[in-house]
Scaffold this motif. Structure first.
Motif, PDB file in Angstrom:
ATOM      1  N   THR A 143     -78.601   7.468 -56.948  1.00 51.19           N
ATOM      2  CA  THR A 143     -77.247   6.950 -57.107  1.00 51.19           C
ATOM      3  C   THR A 143     -76.286   8.131 -57.041  1.00 51.19           C
ATOM      4  O   THR A 143     -76.662   9.288 -57.203  1.00 51.19           O
ATOM      5  N   THR A 147     -82.473  -7.200 -56.879  1.00 51.94           N
ATOM      6  CA  THR A 147     -82.963  -5.822 -56.884  1.00 51.94           C
ATOM      7  C   THR A 147     -82.170  -5.003 -57.890  1.00 51.94           C
ATOM      8  O   THR A 147     -80.951  -4.927 -57.799  1.00 51.94           O
ATOM      9  N   GLY A 148     -82.847  -4.417 -58.848  1.00 56.95           N
ATOM     10  CA  GLY A 148     -82.158  -3.520 -59.767  1.00 56.95           C
ATOM     11  C   GLY A 148     -81.635  -4.169 -61.036  1.00 56.95           C
ATOM     12  O   GLY A 148     -81.175  -3.486 -61.932  1.00 56.95           O
ATOM     13  N   LEU A 202     -75.599   3.070 -68.733  1.00 55.00           N
ATOM     14  CA  LEU A 202     -75.779   4.412 -68.198  1.00 55.00           C
ATOM     15  C   LEU A 202     -75.949   4.324 -66.695  1.00 55.00           C
ATOM     16  O   LEU A 202     -76.057   3.239 -66.120  1.00 55.00           O
ATOM     17  N   ILE A 203     -76.013   5.482 -66.085  1.00 55.05           N
ATOM     18  CA  ILE A 203     -76.261   5.502 -64.645  1.00 55.05           C
ATOM     19  C   ILE A 203     -77.560   4.777 -64.334  1.00 55.05           C
ATOM     20  O   ILE A 203     -78.559   4.953 -65.035  1.00 55.05           O
ATOM     21  N   GLY A 204     -77.524   3.962 -63.303  1.00 53.87           N
ATOM     22  CA  GLY A 204     -78.741   3.268 -62.900  1.00 53.87           C
ATOM     23  C   GLY A 204     -79.074   2.081 -63.762  1.00 53.87           C
ATOM     24  O   GLY A 204     -80.188   1.562 -63.699  1.00 53.87           O
ATOM     25  N   ALA A 205     -78.121   1.618 -64.571  1.00 54.32           N
ATOM     26  CA  ALA A 205     -78.405   0.482 -65.446  1.00 54.32           C
ATOM     27  C   ALA A 205     -78.420  -0.827 -64.664  1.00 54.32           C
ATOM     28  O   ALA A 205     -78.857  -1.856 -65.183  1.00 54.32           O
ATOM     29  N   GLY A 206     -77.946  -0.831 -63.432  1.00 52.82           N
ATOM     30  CA  GLY A 206     -78.034  -2.029 -62.607  1.00 52.82           C
ATOM     31  C   GLY A 206     -76.724  -2.787 -62.482  1.00 52.82           C
ATOM     32  O   GLY A 206     -76.692  -3.876 -61.918  1.00 52.82           O
ATOM     33  N   ARG A 207     -75.633  -2.197 -62.986  1.00 48.26           N
ATOM     34  CA  ARG A 207     -74.368  -2.927 -62.943  1.00 48.26           C
ATOM     35  C   ARG A 207     -73.832  -3.046 -61.522  1.00 48.26           C
ATOM     36  O   ARG A 207     -73.345  -4.091 -61.111  1.00 48.26           O
ATOM     37  N   SER A 208     -73.925  -1.942 -60.778  1.00 46.97           N
ATOM     38  CA  SER A 208     -73.402  -1.980 -59.414  1.00 46.97           C
ATOM     39  C   SER A 208     -74.206  -2.939 -58.558  1.00 46.97           C
ATOM     40  O   SER A 208     -73.662  -3.676 -57.733  1.00 46.97           O
ATOM     41  N   GLU A 209     -75.505  -2.925 -58.750  1.00 46.13           N
ATOM     42  CA  GLU A 209     -76.360  -3.826 -57.991  1.00 46.13           C
ATOM     43  C   GLU A 209     -76.001  -5.280 -58.288  1.00 46.13           C
ATOM     44  O   GLU A 209     -75.942  -6.123 -57.386  1.00 46.13           O
ATOM     45  N   GLU A 235     -68.086   1.155 -55.872  1.00 41.08           N
ATOM     46  CA  GLU A 235     -68.253   2.345 -56.682  1.00 41.08           C
ATOM     47  C   GLU A 235     -68.056   3.648 -55.902  1.00 41.08           C
ATOM     48  O   GLU A 235     -67.351   4.540 -56.334  1.00 41.08           O
ATOM     49  N   GLU A 276     -66.088   1.173 -61.371  1.00 43.59           N
ATOM     50  CA  GLU A 276     -65.556   2.509 -61.663  1.00 43.59           C
ATOM     51  C   GLU A 276     -64.176   2.690 -61.029  1.00 43.59           C
ATOM     52  O   GLU A 276     -63.968   3.557 -60.194  1.00 43.59           O
ATOM     53  N   SER A 306     -68.511   3.623 -66.487  1.00 40.89           N
ATOM     54  CA  SER A 306     -69.434   4.448 -67.256  1.00 40.89           C
ATOM     55  C   SER A 306     -68.659   5.262 -68.261  1.00 40.89           C
ATOM     56  O   SER A 306     -69.218   6.085 -68.969  1.00 40.89           O
ATOM     57  N   LYS A 342     -85.419   2.463 -48.510  1.00 43.74           N
ATOM     58  CA  LYS A 342     -85.856   2.766 -49.862  1.00 43.74           C
ATOM     59  C   LYS A 342     -86.031   4.261 -50.012  1.00 43.74           C
ATOM     60  O   LYS A 342     -86.234   4.969 -49.039  1.00 43.74           O
TER      61      LYS A 342
HETATM   62  N1  LIG Z   1     -81.811  -0.237 -52.514  1.00 44.32           N
HETATM   63  C1  LIG Z   1     -82.438  -0.222 -53.717  1.00 44.32           C
HETATM   64  N2  LIG Z   1     -83.703  -0.616 -53.813  1.00 44.32           N
HETATM   65  C2  LIG Z   1     -84.356  -0.573 -54.975  1.00 44.32           C
HETATM   66  N3  LIG Z   1     -83.803  -0.160 -56.130  1.00 44.32           N
HETATM   67  C3  LIG Z   1     -82.550   0.244 -56.085  1.00 44.32           C
HETATM   68  C4  LIG Z   1     -81.790   0.248 -54.897  1.00 44.32           C
HETATM   69  N4  LIG Z   1     -80.550   0.708 -55.157  1.00 44.32           N
HETATM   70  C5  LIG Z   1     -80.538   0.969 -56.471  1.00 44.32           C
HETATM   71  N5  LIG Z   1     -81.727   0.688 -57.023  1.00 44.32           N
HETATM   72  C6  LIG Z   1     -82.070   0.840 -58.412  1.00 44.32           C
HETATM   73  O1  LIG Z   1     -81.422  -0.176 -59.113  1.00 44.32           O
HETATM   74  C7  LIG Z   1     -81.022   0.294 -60.386  1.00 44.32           C
HETATM   75  C8  LIG Z   1     -79.560  -0.033 -60.660  1.00 44.32           C
HETATM   76  O2  LIG Z   1     -78.693   0.804 -59.869  1.00 44.32           O
HETATM   77  P1  LIG Z   1     -77.088   0.622 -59.916  1.00 44.32           P
HETATM   78  O3  LIG Z   1     -76.496   1.538 -58.937  1.00 44.32           O
HETATM   79  O4  LIG Z   1     -76.757  -0.802 -59.855  1.00 44.32           O
HETATM   80  O5  LIG Z   1     -76.762   1.128 -61.395  1.00 44.32           O
HETATM   81  P2  LIG Z   1     -75.373   1.160 -62.182  1.00 44.32           P
HETATM   82  O6  LIG Z   1     -75.574   0.542 -63.484  1.00 44.32           O
HETATM   83  O7  LIG Z   1     -74.279   0.650 -61.387  1.00 44.32           O
HETATM   84  O8  LIG Z   1     -75.242   2.673 -62.377  1.00 44.32           O
HETATM   85  P3  LIG Z   1     -74.291   3.697 -61.627  1.00 44.32           P
HETATM   86  O9  LIG Z   1     -73.354   4.108 -62.657  1.00 44.32           O
HETATM   87  O10 LIG Z   1     -75.187   4.770 -61.186  1.00 44.32           O
HETATM   88  O11 LIG Z   1     -73.678   2.960 -60.514  1.00 44.32           O
HETATM   89  C9  LIG Z   1     -81.324   1.771 -60.378  1.00 44.32           C
HETATM   90  O12 LIG Z   1     -82.537   1.961 -61.087  1.00 44.32           O
HETATM   91  C10 LIG Z   1     -81.509   2.132 -58.945  1.00 44.32           C
HETATM   92  O13 LIG Z   1     -82.404   3.208 -58.765  1.00 44.32           O
END
Ligand SMILES: Nc1ncnc2c1ncn2[C@@H]1O[C@H](COP(=O)(O)OP(=O)(O)OP(=O)(O)O)[C@@H](O)[C@H]1O
Ligand SMILES: Nc1ncnc2c1ncn2[C@@H]1O[C@H](COP(=O)(O)OP(=O)(O)OP(=O)(O)O)[C@@H](O)[C@H]1O
Ligand SMILES: [Mg+2]
Ligand SMILES: [Mg+2]
Lengths: 503, 299, 322, 322
Positions: A153, A276-277, A296-303, A344, A430, A462, C9
């Motif tokens: 990310t 996913t995520g 936190l970073i990577g918590a899955g909100r953006s996904e 983001e 963000e 964040s 990926k």
């Molecule tokens: N294309 C993908 N395929 C599989 N997993 C993914 C993919 N993109 C992101 N992830 C995983 O999904 C999870 C959520 O990522 P996401 O970017 O949504 O987090 P976030 O909460 O928005 O944090 P950030 O502040 O980093 O944006 C992370 O563990 C990331 O590694």
């Protein structure tokens, strides 16, 4: 070498001294003649509005761009930094505002880029990975060293950039808004790192729009306004209000504020939404409501947000739009329903950097600008001019390329392009990254206007103080799961943070 | 004798001329009951490609190979090499090799001489018997053996027999008809006094002919082409083209396979056969032999 | 399109490359297996030797090309450089220079061309496509001018013999591929220069900020490509026994195609040495097989086009599947 | 290289484009002025008509190509499509179809090729370079197969007459450029589709997240290119009076060169309709001038290459200077 040791022992001699340094980009005077000294071992903060010239100053110091005029002294001797290699050679390193690393290389390769570990002229790849991993672990960043950088990310990439800059025999290290994409927890790790470096005698220059960080870290702070040097203060001789006034030439009372708007009917709700995520997300957002997503970073909100926007459709669960179940299979469907997403990563998702501001701002609404066979050019121009005015985007012309804007001003476009779109649900991921205090207030006021129009808002941030104060309902995410849902100020910031970290 | 395989390797399968050679070979294959793979490079200048094809033909177990070497020197050693395993019959142009069992060729140099003669006749007719003025040459390719031979014959003959004809323009059109057409129009613009043009192959003649037709100068500018097809015969009849120099590719292909088969059967064959070049004008176009040459039974 | 890659990926580049080459090797093996069954001549020592000879020149070209493509550039001039180099070496040999000197001089001419490309890109700010297209055009002109369009006959026998001979049962021409590929592999994968090439292709700004001399690397890439092409010119002149300026026509596209089939991305920063090599031999095998099977040469073109699509598509599928 | 663009000054794209075309026009005018002085035949009505005819085909191709390049793609197949289209229309005409029907059918074949390219890129995930290279190879094969390498003579006179005639003193062929350029200009500069094409070339992900149907636009770009190429095939068959599958060889490179000379960036998102048009006529003028001056064909190549470098370099200088 003797002069060098001499200079460093006499602390009165600045490690870096700027005299009348000036930088122009064509007609744009990004940095007006500036005289400024950095003392050895200090943490020197630089603050200023978007487009004030902070990043430009950093680029001059690191040889990324050549100064138009003026002189620079490194430990008392004049230096001319023609290119980044010159700066690196004398020990100046920087973490730039935009993540500038190589997405195709591994994390380890990025960390050692330009400074590879060799044996007999050949790369020691394994050793570099091991060492990079050790560095990351040492700093406390939980990032694998052997994956491609591009798979991380943007926040993680920012951390890699930080790790990279701190390990290369640096004597003078510059951070340009390093916490923009970090959560409080990661920021703490970063601060620890900075203090450690300071203890090692490294001079730190720290740029941020977050005043509390400045007060937490800095020894001295300098203010830039409109390319002008306004002044330097010792940190214990100044306060927030004074700095803000110096920065924007007026005072600003309330920064985080959400206007009270009565909630209307439900706009969107999800039940057990999984993709996913992220998994099993339940939330509801009503007219007039701001729903915050913290994690936190990577918590899955953006996904999660991207799935609501049809970019990566969810795999199971239910989405209801005004109470009716629907499927959002692609972005077009989402936009047609009335959903807008300010994504983001402005660089990768938000902007067409090598195109004019006008095109960027109008991109989502060209459908409505098409009149029969041709485009309504007047409307296109008017809309661009209006957004530039409303958001105080600092640019000579709507025709300038988006890439020529300062980071914060770019962010304003990402938000601005959706503002007059007439959507019913706005998702801001963000939204205030890199935005100065004045504009932040402006953006929050715009949120208020949207709410009053009957729109609903989801804000992902964040930066806990932001969502904490803004959100009527705050959902906390951890590793793709929803771990808490709270109303405004129901819990303290510390409790929320603990929940997000999972301790 | 279906298990006898005699591949024919031409210079450039994308050219009509070589397709006629292959058609002749095909006919011979049917008549004699041998299998005749039709091979060749995709461009006359692809020497390396032709060598590869020759090598493959040898290793695929042929009884004899018929080849039209695309380059004199370069094919010499590979043919020597191949001849160690199978008899080789040469077509069209010679390789630098003594190993050919038989060689059936068109004398391209002679064709070039004939072209000069035909051009001189046409210029004479158009100018009340005076054979003088400026002439031009449009080549298909640079560095192609057969084109070079034609050009050589053409230039030699001009120098030897027609001192009044001056070659003032000598261009290469890279095998593109449109380029030949552009060159012709520009030539006519720059040299309004031009008396005649020699176009060194089929496609060049198509382009040059179109240029002459487009500029309406068929009565004042003589054009001689090499090889023929419907388009060029049409031009000949309209008077755009004054003469076509034609070879007998069908016979070359047919006799090539026939000779090779004879070698396979252990019969004695001629070491050298000239398949001849003819000049076709409106005067002799209706003769049976001309019609045979102009209308090969390609399928 | 960058669009389609965004869903990729996170996979460590190294493993990925290895797996990718394995599958390409698999494809090549499959092709060979099919041809061995379909014809009784494919799997003969003689034919394999032919195949190795036939694929070797494009293989060398595609390795050089890959260096350039990794920096997100392109070198359209390689075919013309090959033709030009045959003229240079043939002229030198006929002028009585010893073979070693003629070869070195030809390679130096290649080097000069590469430096010129680097200069055009770095100093003059020209797009790689344009400068190498211009060289393509001009070099053919110069070569033709030098020879007046004719072929220069090389009377020196050793060179021709070398091109025909084998060592340890493997054609010398193929050994020449090894001679190029081995150091190229080392350079690309195991030196910092190789790493910088990827960095330049991935994000030139980041490379520059890291103190990498981006200009130097661009010179390097184009020099590797041009010298490889000059070397192929030497090999071709040895194989043909002549120098001729029009040789190598269209080889640039074959080299680029081999490189891309071998997994190189035209957007830069993705590529290997082994991939293009296998790509080149896949193309050579298709041609060789078509000749052996007596496929009409027009059909051969059609099939080649379709196979290129199939191979790259298959590869895309596999990448996404992972 | 992206590196070198990063130092570019912020200049409004629109004004910039206008100025840029003006300077290119200036170059073209300068070329013409020099040729008018050097020869007494250049500035004749007849020659200007020839020049317009000669440049028109590459001009149309380069306009289509520009649409593709703006999306950061490339279409290598256009030369082959031209050749193939001449075969199609010639066959149809000789089979007795009326001209209008034959033309429409040929353009539809072009459309089908464009759709195929779009499909390959969007659905199969193939790089544009590969899918169009494959089509290039296959289409020539199909065309040769259909004609057996022969030329199809078009006996219909109207078409040939059309290609030779003029209207208002300007050759019909040049009017055909206008017929293509005018709607292309409108589409690119004055519709949302045009804006979307730039957005896709600049950052497909950002475009997608702004609601742009990226796939559709890629189909659009490749269809415009392929249909333009088929249209050039129609024009070429009219001009030559024949259909022949090997015609148009190498025209793809000329079209791309014209486009780039005209200011299009191969990295996408930068381009116009007027630029490539002028680029094409600059190249045509160089050739026409060289023919009039009776420059040796070999020298002509050398000069063309050098002039391409000079023109693009000059343009870079001007850009940086600003
Ligand atoms: N294309 C993908 N395929 C599989 N997993 C993914 C993919 N993109 C992101 N992830 C995983 O999904 C999870 C959520 O990522 P996401 O970017 O949504 O987090 P976030 O909460 O928005 O944090 P950030 O502040 O980093 O944006 C992370 O563990 C990331 O590694
Ligand atoms: N490459 C460039 N070309 C033209 N103008 C530029 C360029 N880079 C920056 N500028 C201009 O210079 C001024 C200062 O920009 P700079 O990036 O230094 O601001 P900043 O203080 O870092 O702002 P932010 O807080 O938004 O990052 C702005 O007006 C910006 O538009
Ligand atoms: Mg900044
Ligand atoms: Mg996020």
């Amino acid at each position: 070498m003797t002069t060098e040791t001499l200079a460093s022992t006499v602390s009165a001699v600045p490690i870096l001294d700027l005299r009348d340094v000036e930088k122009q980009y064509g007609p744009v005077r990004a940095l007006k003649p500036l005289t400024l000294s950095f003392m050895p071992g200090e943490v020197h903060a630089i603050v200023g509005e978007n487009g004030a010239g902070k990043s430009t100053l950093i680029k001059v110091l690191t040889g990324v761009v050549k100064k138009t005029s003026g002189t620079m002294f490194w430990r008392g001797t004049e230096v001319s930094l023609e290119n980044p290699a010159d700066a690196i050679a004398i020990g100046i390193n920087a973490v730039h505002q935009e993540v500038v690393l190589c997405p195709h290389l591994t994390v380890a390769a990025n960390i050692f880029l330009g400074d590879e570990v060799l044996k007999g002229g050949l790369l020691r790849k394994k050793e570099m990975i091991t060492r990079a991993q050790a560095i990351l672990n040492d700093i406390g960043f939980d990032i694998p060293a052997d994956v491609q950088l591009g798979s991380l990310t943007i926040g993680q990439q920012q951390l890699v950039a930080t790790a990279r800059a701190s390990v290369r025999g640096t004597k003078f290290l510059i951070f340009d808004e390093p916490t923009a994409y970090l959560t409080r927890q990661e920021a703490d790790q970063l601060f620890k790192l900075i203090r450690r470096l300071k203890a090692d005698g490294v001079t730190i220059v720290y740029i941020s729009h977050r005043m509390e960080e400045v007060f937490e870290l800095a020894d001295r702070v300098s203010v830039l306004r409109d390319g002008n040097f306004v002044g330097t203060r010792n940190i214990d001789e100044t306060n927030n209000a004074e700095l803000v006034t110096l920065m924007i030439n007026r005072s600003l009372e309330q920064i985080y504020h959400k206007e009270k708007v009565a909630f209307g009917s439900e706009v969107l709700s999800t039940r057990a939404l999984t993709g996913t995520g992220f998994a099993d997300i339940d939330l509801t957002v009503r007219q007039g409501e701001i729903v915050g997503l913290y994690g936190l970073i990577g918590a899955g909100r953006s996904e999660f947000a991207l799935s609501l926007f049809g970019r990566n459709p969810s795999t199971s669960g239910e989405i209801k739009w005004h109470g009716k179940p629907i499927a959002i299979r692609d972005v077009r469907t989402a936009i047609d329903l009335g959903i807008a997403l300010a994504p983001e990563s402005r660089r990768d998702q938000g902007l067409n950097l090598n195109l004019p501001i006008s095109l960027n701002i109008n991109l989502p609404v060209y459908d409505t600008l098409q009149r029969g066979l041709t485009l309504n050019h007047r409307g296109e121009i008017d809309r661009a001019e209006k957004q530039i005015r409303d958001l105080a985007i600092k640019t000579p012309s709507r025709r300038s390329l988006a890439s020529s804007l300062s980071g914060g001003n770019q962010q304003k476009i990402v938000i601005g392009k959706w503002l007059n779109h007439g959507a019913e649900l706005f998702i801001f991921d963000e939204p205030t990254v890199g935005v100065d205090v004045g504009t932040k207030a402006e953006i929050y006021r715009l949120f208020g206007a949207l709410l009053k129009r009957g729109a609903a808002i989801i804000v992902i941030s964040s930066y806990l103080p932001e969502v904490y104060e803004l959100a009527d309902t705050l959902h906390v995410f951890r590793s793709g799961k929803q771990v808490g849902t709270h109303t405004y100020r129901e819990k303290t910031e510390e409790e929320i943070l603990a929940l997000a970290i999972g301790v | 004798a279906e298990d006898v395989t005699i591949p024919v390797i031409v210079k450039d399968t994308t050219s009509y001329y070589w397709q006629i050679v292959l058609a002749g070979a095909r006919k011979a294959g049917k008549d004699l009951g041998v299998s005749v793979p039709e091979l060749g490079a995709q461009s006359e200048s692809d020497i390396n490609g032709q060598i590869a094809i020759l090598e493959n033909a040898v290793s695929s177990g042929s009884k004899a190979i018929v080849i039209a070497p695309t380059e004199y020197t370069a094919l010499g050693a590979p043919i020597d090499q191949a001849a160690k395993s199978v008899p080789i019959v040469g077509l069209d142009s010679a390789p630098n090799s003594q190993a050919l069992t038989s060689f059936l060729s068109t004398d391209n140099v002679q064709g070039g001489r004939n072209a000069a003669d035909a051009l001189a006749v046409a210029i004479g007719e158009a100018n009340g018997g005076k054979v003088e003025g400026e002439v031009a040459l449009i080549k298909a390719l640079a560095g192609s053996g057969s084109v070079d031979a034609r050009v050589q014959g053409f230039e030699e003959q001009l120098a030897a027999k027609y001192p009044g004809l001056k070659l003032v323009y000598d261009k290469v059109a890279d095998g593109q008809a449109a380029t030949a057409l552009n060159m012709t129009t520009d030539l006519l613009t720059a040299n309004p006094n031009i008396k005649g043009i020699f176009a060194s192959n089929l496609i060049m003649a198509q382009g040059a002919g179109q240029g002459i037709a487009e500029n309406n100068v068929k009565d004042t500018v003589a054009l001689v082409g090499f090889d023929s097809d419907d388009k060029l015969v049409g031009f000949l009849k309209e008077g755009v083209i004054d003469a076509l120099i034609v070879q007998d590719p069908f016979r070359m292909g047919y006799d090539g396979v026939k000779t090779a088969f004879a070698v396979v059967k252990g019969e004695k064959v001629e070491a050298k056969v000239d398949t001849g070049v003819s000049v076709i004008t409106t005067k002799n176009i209706d003769e049976a032999r001309s019609q045979e040459l102009l209308n090969p039974k390609i399928n | 399109m960058a669009t389609l890659e965004s869903t990729e990926k996170p996979v460590s580049r190294k493993n990925y490359n290895l797996l990718f080459s394995l599958t390409l090797v698999g494809l090549l093996v499959a092709l060979c297996a099919i041809l061995s069954i379909a014809t009784n001549t494919f799997a003969t020592g003689n034919n394999i030797a032919n195949l190795l000879r036939q694929g070797s020149m494009i293989a060398v070209l595609s390795i050089g090309q890959t260096f350039v493509i990794i920096t997100a550039g392109i070198d359209l001039s390689v075919g013309a450089v090959v033709g030009f180099a045959t003229v240079i070496i043939a002229s030198l040999l006929q002028a009585g220079f010893p073979v070693w000197l003629a070869i070195i001089a030809t390679l130096l001419v290649g080097l000069a061309i590469g430096v010129f490309h680097g200069f055009g890109i770095v100093k003059m700010g020209l797009p790689p496509f344009i400068i190498t297209l211009a060289t393509l055009t001009s070099l053919r002109g110069i070569g033709l001018l030098m020879t007046n369009g004719a072929t220069i006959n090389i009377t020196h026998q050793g060179l021709a013999q070398f091109a025909r001979d084998s060592f340890l049962g493997i054609p010398n021409l193929f050994w020449m591929v090894v001679v190029v590929a081995a150091p190229a592999y080392l350079l690309l994968e195991h030196t910092k220069w190789g790493r910088y090439l990827f960095a330049v292709g991935s994000n030139p700004e980041a490379a520059r900020l890291s103190g990498v001399n981006v200009s130097k690397l661009i010179y390097l890439a184009y020099c590797v490509s041009a010298v490889s092409a000059a070397f192929v010119g030497v090999l071709l002149s040895a194989r043909l026994g002549v120098g001729n300026a029009t040789q190598g026509d269209g080889w640039e596209l074959q080299a680029i195609a081999s490189s891309v089939i071998g997994g190189t991305s035209l957007f830069g920063a993705v590529g290997s040495v082994q991939g293009p090599l296998i790509g080149a031999f896949i193309l050579a095998t298709i041609n060789n097989g078509a000749n052996l099977l007596n496929v009409n040469s027009f059909w051969q073109r059609i099939i080649t086009g379709l196979l290129i699509i199939a191979i790259v598509y298959f590869d895309q599928l596999r990448r996404r599947g992972k």
